[in-house]
Write an enzyme that holds these catalytic residues in place. Structure first.
Site, mmCIF file in Angstrom:
data_model
loop_
_atom_site.group_PDB
_atom_site.id
_atom_site.type_symbol
_atom_site.label_atom_id
_atom_site.label_comp_id
_atom_site.label_asym_id
_atom_site.label_seq_id
_atom_site.Cartn_x
_atom_site.Cartn_y
_atom_site.Cartn_z
ATOM 1 C CB ILE A 86 69.867 24.107 41.425
ATOM 2 C CG1 ILE A 86 69.980 23.499 42.817
ATOM 3 C CG2 ILE A 86 68.494 23.888 40.827
ATOM 4 C CD1 ILE A 86 69.111 24.187 43.857
ATOM 5 N N GLY A 130 61.150 29.558 35.808
ATOM 6 C CA GLY A 130 62.307 29.702 36.686
ATOM 7 C C GLY A 130 62.926 28.370 37.053
ATOM 8 C CG ASP A 146 58.394 24.650 39.702
ATOM 9 O OD1 ASP A 146 58.694 23.451 39.777
ATOM 10 O OD2 ASP A 146 57.237 25.083 39.927
#
Ligand code: ADP
Length: 177
Positions: A19, A40, A42
């Site tokens: 992303i 992860g 984040d």
């Protein structure tokens, strides 16, 4: 005052990838309620955006409740904004997890609308460390986004799968399977 611009439909698309590299107006982060950064997605977003700047921006906001969303700059990401939302921790499904997860998608779209973001990319919120079963989470994501089409300035919602299994779940729900 003229009515704000509204689009009548929102394209919901599933893709597989990282992303942090996406050229969208806003990326959604699966944050924790202290906005402290973590692992992860984040961790990947903090690393790509710039740890120092993003940490300072998050510290200035301080907190985000589960199911809510707050925005910061995207700093060094291609995306202009990061919308931080806090998903539910899975406790078996009878602790309001579904409502909280739906709220993450709804509040993220509301914050994106306030910002004027037209394209928004979502990770599979709560399906990593927070343990939400991926197929149940995908159903909440798709149903909630579908229910919001026509209410937001967002015209493209990307559901970003990090793995092939999550992508195939999204594709099936979107009728592309
Ligand atoms: P949570 O704490 O909400 O469960 P995680 O970051 O642990 O959040 O996981 C959420 C989802 O994000 C998982 O499906 C994970 O595979 C995915 N993910 C991890 N890194 C990335 C990335 N760079 N881009 C997109 N999705 C990612």
């Amino acid at each position: 005052m003229p009515e704000p611009y509204r689009v009548v439909s929102m394209l919901i698309e599933a893709i597989q990838g990282d992303i942090t590299g996406l050229e969208v107006d806003a990326v959604v982060n699966a944050a924790n309620s202290a906005l402290a950064g973590g692992g992860g997605v984040d961790g990947a977003i903090h690393a790509a955006a710039g740890r120092y700047e993003l940490h300072a921006a998050c510290a200035a906001i301080g907190h985000c409740d589960s199911g809510d969303a707050v925005a910061t700059s995207g700093f060094r990401l291609p995306a202009r904004w990061i919308i931080h939302t806090v998903g539910p921790v899975w406790h078996g499904g009878n602790h309001g997890e579904e409502g909280t997860l739906a709220s993450c998608y709804r509040r993220s779209i509301e914050v994106a609308t306030e910002l004027g973001a037209r394209s928004v990319a979502f990770p599979a919120i709560s399906t990593g460390v927070y343990g939400y079963p991926p197929d149940a989470a995908a159903r909440v994501a798709v149903n909630t986004l579908r229910s919001l089409a026509g209410t937001a300035v967002v015209d493209t919602a990307l559901l970003v799968a990090f793995d092939a299994r999550t992508l195939s779940i999204y594709r099936e729900l979107l009728g592309e399977g």
